[in-house]
Design a protein around this motif. Structure first.
Motif, PDB file in Angstrom:
ATOM      1  N   ALA A 144     -36.271   6.851 -44.956  1.00 29.58           N
ATOM      2  CA  ALA A 144     -35.638   8.146 -44.360  1.00 29.58           C
ATOM      3  C   ALA A 144     -35.978   9.445 -45.272  1.00 29.58           C
ATOM      4  N   ASP A 145     -34.893  10.358 -44.125  1.00 29.66           N
ATOM      5  CA  ASP A 145     -35.405  11.573 -45.321  1.00 29.66           C
ATOM      6  C   ASP A 145     -34.003  11.825 -45.914  1.00 29.66           C
ATOM      7  N   GLY A 146     -33.988  13.024 -46.419  1.00 30.64           N
ATOM      8  CA  GLY A 146     -32.446  13.138 -46.920  1.00 30.64           C
ATOM      9  C   GLY A 146     -31.655  13.612 -45.666  1.00 30.64           C
ATOM     10  N   GLY A 147     -31.379  13.441 -44.006  1.00 34.92           N
ATOM     11  CA  GLY A 147     -30.390  14.006 -43.184  1.00 34.92           C
ATOM     12  C   GLY A 147     -29.773  14.795 -43.813  1.00 34.92           C
ATOM     13  N   THR A 148     -28.392  14.629 -42.890  1.00 32.40           N
ATOM     14  CA  THR A 148     -27.592  16.283 -43.010  1.00 32.40           C
ATOM     15  C   THR A 148     -26.358  15.978 -43.913  1.00 32.40           C
ATOM     16  N   LEU A 149     -25.663  17.011 -44.572  1.00 32.01           N
ATOM     17  CA  LEU A 149     -24.485  16.370 -45.080  1.00 32.01           C
ATOM     18  C   LEU A 149     -23.594  15.747 -44.500  1.00 32.01           C
ATOM     19  N   ASP A 150     -23.256  15.685 -43.192  1.00 31.36           N
ATOM     20  CA  ASP A 150     -22.670  15.144 -42.315  1.00 31.36           C
ATOM     21  C   ASP A 150     -22.869  14.044 -41.844  1.00 31.36           C
ATOM     22  N   ASP A 151     -24.351  13.244 -42.420  1.00 28.46           N
ATOM     23  CA  ASP A 151     -24.581  12.166 -42.839  1.00 28.46           C
ATOM     24  C   ASP A 151     -23.961  11.125 -43.779  1.00 28.46           C
ATOM     25  N   LEU A 152     -23.622  12.452 -45.007  1.00 30.73           N
ATOM     26  CA  LEU A 152     -23.240  11.870 -46.907  1.00 30.73           C
ATOM     27  C   LEU A 152     -21.699  11.899 -46.311  1.00 30.73           C
ATOM     28  N   ARG A 153     -21.033  12.370 -44.793  1.00 34.55           N
ATOM     29  CA  ARG A 153     -19.657  12.222 -45.171  1.00 34.55           C
ATOM     30  C   ARG A 153     -18.973  10.764 -45.278  1.00 34.55           C
ATOM     31  N   GLY A 154     -18.097  10.335 -46.173  1.00 37.50           N
ATOM     32  CA  GLY A 154     -17.782   9.621 -46.644  1.00 37.50           C
ATOM     33  C   GLY A 154     -18.521   8.438 -47.018  1.00 37.50           C
ATOM     34  N   ALA A 155     -19.356   8.738 -47.830  1.00 43.04           N
ATOM     35  CA  ALA A 155     -19.853   8.095 -48.746  1.00 43.04           C
ATOM     36  C   ALA A 155     -19.532   7.659 -49.633  1.00 43.04           C
ATOM     37  N   GLY A 156     -18.626   7.670 -50.022  1.00 42.06           N
ATOM     38  CA  GLY A 156     -18.086   7.801 -51.567  1.00 42.06           C
ATOM     39  C   GLY A 156     -17.202   6.441 -51.592  1.00 42.06           C
ATOM     40  N   ARG A 157     -16.342   6.595 -50.384  1.00 40.38           N
ATOM     41  CA  ARG A 157     -15.698   4.991 -49.436  1.00 40.38           C
ATOM     42  C   ARG A 157     -16.231   4.211 -48.819  1.00 40.38           C
ATOM     43  N   ARG A 158     -17.356   4.312 -48.721  1.00 41.07           N
ATOM     44  CA  ARG A 158     -18.272   2.778 -48.752  1.00 41.07           C
ATOM     45  C   ARG A 158     -19.580   2.319 -50.096  1.00 41.07           C
ATOM     46  N   HIS A 159     -19.727   3.404 -50.580  1.00 44.48           N
ATOM     47  CA  HIS A 159     -20.133   3.223 -51.864  1.00 44.48           C
ATOM     48  C   HIS A 159     -19.871   3.837 -53.211  1.00 44.48           C
ATOM     49  N   PRO A 160     -18.941   4.124 -53.513  1.00 45.75           N
ATOM     50  CA  PRO A 160     -18.099   4.678 -54.640  1.00 45.75           C
ATOM     51  C   PRO A 160     -19.103   5.292 -55.567  1.00 45.75           C
ATOM     52  N   TRP A 161     -19.629   3.412 -56.434  1.00 44.29           N
ATOM     53  CA  TRP A 161     -20.384   4.126 -57.484  1.00 44.29           C
ATOM     54  C   TRP A 161     -21.467   5.389 -57.773  1.00 44.29           C
ATOM     55  N   ARG A 162     -22.502   4.998 -56.499  1.00 38.72           N
ATOM     56  CA  ARG A 162     -23.268   5.951 -55.589  1.00 38.72           C
ATOM     57  C   ARG A 162     -23.616   7.153 -55.366  1.00 38.72           C
ATOM     58  N   ALA A 163     -22.280   7.190 -54.902  1.00 36.60           N
ATOM     59  CA  ALA A 163     -21.197   8.454 -54.180  1.00 36.60           C
ATOM     60  C   ALA A 163     -20.528   9.329 -56.246  1.00 36.60           C
ATOM     61  N   ALA A 164     -20.263   8.613 -56.723  1.00 29.13           N
ATOM     62  CA  ALA A 164     -19.999   9.110 -58.022  1.00 29.13           C
ATOM     63  C   ALA A 164     -20.805   9.863 -58.779  1.00 29.13           C
ATOM     64  N   ALA A 165     -22.002   8.904 -59.137  1.00 26.01           N
ATOM     65  CA  ALA A 165     -23.758   9.232 -59.272  1.00 26.01           C
ATOM     66  C   ALA A 165     -23.937  10.345 -58.392  1.00 26.01           C
ATOM     67  N   LEU A 166     -23.739  10.703 -57.829  1.00 30.18           N
ATOM     68  CA  LEU A 166     -24.578  12.132 -57.128  1.00 30.18           C
ATOM     69  C   LEU A 166     -23.553  12.974 -57.740  1.00 30.18           C
ATOM     70  N   GLY A 167     -21.947  12.555 -57.094  1.00 29.04           N
ATOM     71  CA  GLY A 167     -21.555  13.693 -57.392  1.00 29.04           C
ATOM     72  C   GLY A 167     -20.762  14.157 -59.168  1.00 29.04           C
ATOM     73  N   LEU A 168     -21.683  13.162 -60.013  1.00 31.31           N
ATOM     74  CA  LEU A 168     -21.740  13.831 -61.242  1.00 31.31           C
ATOM     75  C   LEU A 168     -22.507  14.545 -61.334  1.00 31.31           C
ATOM     76  N   ALA A 169     -23.907  14.235 -60.666  1.00 31.74           N
ATOM     77  CA  ALA A 169     -25.302  15.205 -60.826  1.00 31.74           C
ATOM     78  C   ALA A 169     -24.532  16.555 -60.022  1.00 31.74           C
ATOM     79  N   LEU A 170     -24.415  16.929 -58.936  1.00 33.45           N
ATOM     80  CA  LEU A 170     -24.106  18.024 -58.829  1.00 33.45           C
ATOM     81  C   LEU A 170     -23.239  18.689 -58.950  1.00 33.45           C
ATOM     82  N   VAL A 171     -21.598  18.446 -59.874  1.00 34.60           N
ATOM     83  CA  VAL A 171     -20.917  19.129 -60.808  1.00 34.60           C
ATOM     84  C   VAL A 171     -21.713  19.353 -62.261  1.00 34.60           C
ATOM     85  N   GLY A 172     -22.404  18.603 -63.157  1.00 37.62           N
ATOM     86  CA  GLY A 172     -23.651  18.932 -63.654  1.00 37.62           C
ATOM     87  C   GLY A 172     -24.445  20.047 -63.392  1.00 37.62           C
ATOM     88  N   LEU A 173     -24.867  20.333 -62.054  1.00 34.80           N
ATOM     89  CA  LEU A 173     -26.051  21.398 -61.719  1.00 34.80           C
ATOM     90  C   LEU A 173     -25.168  22.379 -61.268  1.00 34.80           C
TER      91      LEU A 173
END
Length: 514
Positions: free
Chosen positions: A366-395
């Motif tokens: 799939a493509d990257g989708g919209t920001l709403d498509d990632l809404r609540g992803a941290g509740r379903r996949h906490p470790w993957r979302a945590a990695a994305l959050g760390l990268a975004l905070v680092g940027l």
């Protein structure tokens, strides 16, 4: 003077390994015709290229294709660093591409072959000692990406992105080649060191309109490759239309190639008092426009694309200090170049981690989708979302993303040392603006699902079971995400590397300085 060029095959070893990888991938695809074998061959070749670059780079600077004191290929510390980073990025993108290729959206053989060809251009680019080698290497890095962007079957957006990327890149290459030709007409040299020496010894050459036009065309042509404003319009559409792993490669390896090429001509060939003001203006426009437009984005990849544009401004900012007399001293110049290289390395690691996390949180192919498509992803996949959050905070340059924090500190310090305090203030203001969209996306990962999404989930739970039913009933962000081990491995490795260089940034800074 002898016109016979000396050839040092040891210096060329990383390039041999990268080019050999492309040939072996092509043969594996033709003779074996199994996707897994082809991908393993490409990955092994990328690892061999990394090892070759480390071994050759550890032995000190090596020169080849030399006529007198001028050499077309100089493999030293920076060339080794660029080769290692490009090869590792290629390896990471190959691993991220597994779900895409298994879904049958792109042919495996052509995909891996084109990536290996692009890697070859990146390896040679870091060692380029003359304008022709530099431009050919940069185009070797870029040309395969035209096809990779449009290689997704049945996607009109992918085809449109490929055409956009092709047309803009052709224009950029034309400008760069024209600038190189005019520079040769004005100086009689093509080797970067010789051009720099001639312009330093003959200040009167800088008064010629021909030289001024040549310098402007070379800088502007390379600014296209970095996606610097106002030569940036191709980047968001291209990134969003490309397959996610290819977008990751464009945002990391391709951008790194443009930065390396621009650094090479500015450091060795073009006069700092001419290029400094231009680069300062480009840096201000790029970081400001990139951050402001990113605030309005609702598609994930477009947000990352505009973020990448803004990050290019931070990379160019240290070179803006060359506009001032204090920034043209030997120490200040060294600090500026080291800061630009270090920031580029910090950026590509965090950017790869961000794209890897998006791939891991989205359905296969799939493509990257919209920001709403990632809404609540941290509740379903906490470790993957945590990695994305760390990268975004680092940027964004906030702890615990220490890699991004030290990257921005390095840039600001180089600007202050070069007397460009006003530019350091612009960087700081833009870093604050960037916090808005980075933190908004991070917060979205743990936000409660919308009413429509919750209702869709309830309907999916109450209705028929199975992947097809879940895909039909759930919103795009709720479709079962990628489970590939290779994607998880890239995400883990990129995150660990980001943490390591965040805790020990001197590793990157020392390598960039050398």
């Amino acid at each position: 003077m002898s016109l016979v060029q000396s050839v040092d095959n040891v210096a060329l070893l990383p390039a041999y390994l990268a080019a050999g990888t492309a040939v072996l991938v092509l043969l594996a695809d033709l003779l074996v015709a199994r996707g897994r074998v082809t991908l393993v061959t490409a990955a092994a070749g990328a690892l061999a290229t990394v090892l070759g670059a480390v071994v050759v780079g550890a032995g000190g600077e090596r020169r080849t294709f030399c006529v007198g004191a001028d050499c077309s290929y100089v493999f030293g510390g920076r060339a080794a660093l660029v080769a290692v980073v490009v090869a590792l990025l290629t390896l990471g993108v190959l691993a991220l591409s597994g779900p895409l290729l298994r879904a049958g959206q792109s042919p495996t053989g052509e995909y891996a072959f084109l990536l290996a060809c692009s890697m070859t251009g990146g390896v040679v680019l870091g060692a380029a000692g003359d304008l022709i080698t530099l431009i050919v290497a940069l185009e070797t890095l870029t040309l395969p990406l035209y096809v990779l962007v449009g290689l997704r079957r049945g996607s009109l957006a992918s085809a449109e992105a490929a055409v956009t990327f092709f047309v803009v890149s052709v224009v950029a290459t034309t400008l760069t080649l024209l600038g190189a030709a005019l520079l040769y007409a004005a100086t009689g040299g093509l080797h970067l060191g010789r051009i720099g020496a001639l312009l330093a010894d003959r200040p009167d050459l800088l008064d010629l309109p021909l030289t001024t036009a040549a310098v402007a065309l070379v800088v502007l042509g390379l600014a296209f490759k970095v996606a610097a404003v106002p030569f940036h319009a191709w980047a968001p559409a291209t990134y969003d239309g490309a397959p996610l792993p290819v977008a990751a490669y464009l945002s990391t390896a391709s951008k790194l190639g443009g930065v390396v090429a621009l650094l090479a001509v500015v450091q060795y060939a073009l006069p700092a008092d001419v290029t400094g003001p231009v680069l300062a203006l480009l840096a201000v426009l790029t970081m400001t426009v990139g951050n402001l437009v990113a605030l309005r984005q609702r598609r994930t990849v477009r947000l990352l694309a505009w973020s990448s544009v803004a990050q290019a401004g931070y990379i160019l900012a240290p070179l803006g200090a060359l506009a001032l007399a204090a920034g043209r001293s030997a120490d200040a110049r060294t600090a500026a170049y080291a800061a630009a290289v270090a920031y580029a390395v910090f950026f590509v690691v965090l950017e790869l981690a961000a794209f890897a996390a998006v791939v891991a949180l989205r359905p296969a192919g799939a493509d990257g989708g919209t920001l709403d498509d990632l809404r609540g992803a941290g509740r379903r996949h906490p470790w993957r979302a945590a990695a994305l959050g760390l990268a975004l905070v680092g940027l964004a340059g906030l702890p615990p993303g220490l890699a991004g924090l030290f990257a921005k500190v390095t840039v600001v310090r180089s600007l202050l040392d070069g007397g460009a305090g006003w530019l350091a203030v612009v960087v700081a203001v833009n870093a604050v603006i960037g916090l808005a969209y980075y933190l908004r996306l991070t917060a979205t990962l743990w936000a409660a699902p919308t009413t429509d999404a919750a209702a869709a989930l309830s309907a999916a739970d109450a209705g028929p079971t199975g992947p097809a039913a879940a895909a039909a009933a759930a919103p795009a962000g709720e479709v079962p995400v990628v489970r590939a081990r290779t994607v998880g491995a890239v995400l883990v490795v990129a995150t660990v590397v980001a943490v390591v260089i965040g805790c020990a940034p001197q590793l990157v800074l020392d390598a960039a300085t050398r």
